[in-house]
Design an enzyme around this catalytic site. Sequence first.
Site, PDB file in Angstrom:
ATOM      1  N   TYR A  19      23.655  47.750  63.795  1.00 51.70           N
ATOM      2  CA  TYR A  19      23.806  47.943  62.351  1.00 51.70           C
ATOM      3  C   TYR A  19      25.039  48.816  62.068  1.00 51.70           C
ATOM      4  CZ  TYR A  19      22.920  49.577  57.619  1.00 51.70           C
ATOM      5  OH  TYR A  19      23.055  49.895  56.289  1.00 51.70           O
ATOM      6  N   GLU A  41      17.289  49.442  50.559  1.00 54.35           N
ATOM      7  CA  GLU A  41      17.514  50.885  50.357  1.00 54.35           C
ATOM      8  C   GLU A  41      16.387  51.487  49.525  1.00 54.35           C
ATOM      9  OE1 GLU A  41      19.533  52.904  51.809  1.00 54.35           O
ATOM     10  OE2 GLU A  41      21.053  51.558  52.622  1.00 54.35           O
ATOM     11  N   TRP A  49      15.479  54.825  57.944  1.00 49.46           N
ATOM     12  CA  TRP A  49      16.199  53.557  57.852  1.00 49.46           C
ATOM     13  C   TRP A  49      15.869  52.674  59.052  1.00 49.46           C
ATOM     14  CZ3 TRP A  49      17.786  50.506  54.442  1.00 49.46           C
ATOM     15  CH2 TRP A  49      18.668  49.472  54.722  1.00 49.46           C
TER      16      TRP A  49
END
Length: 193
Positions: A19, A41, A49
């Site tokens: 990522y 988000e 995350w």
Amino acid sequence: MADKVRCCWCGDVPIYVDYHDNEWGRPVHYDKKLFEMLILEGAQAGLSWLTVLKKRENYRAAFDGFDPAKVALYDNTKIKELLTNTGIIRNRLKINTTVTNAKAFLHIQEEHGSFDKYLWSYVNYTPIVNHFEKTTDVIATSSVSDKISKDLKKRGMNFVGSTIIYAFMQAVGMTNDHFIDCFAYEELTKETS
């Protein structure tokens, strides 16, 4: 892979490294991808995350590939189905927000021609380049994220506070917040020069 200097936050978990290397901070101009990142988000609020990244493929399947036109039509039956899906974060408020935000997203597309045009106009269509050397330099909000957050809330969106919007801006490359010694910082800085 190990020979590259990266931002310290990505650690060595392969999904996180991938990522960081291939997505985070790289400019996104495709509306469906922007919608995906906005929703993810918001889903991340209160969680890590990494938790969201591990569930992203399940989210894509559950939310029709993050097609805002399809998500905007979700009814109570679909929401109940999503609440039983163990592959996503089963928070009723976050799931309901996805539907609400999809409707507002479509209105923005209609008004501006695309969500991309609306969003990137806040940074004059050019990424902001920060020069962070250490974790204490990193910011959680900015005047731009404040403005975007305020406008999105006015348009009826939820889970779009300034901190979430700043994380979104980082994710979609509106701001280059890679540390200056990170290989991606140099790559992205060259691309925007």
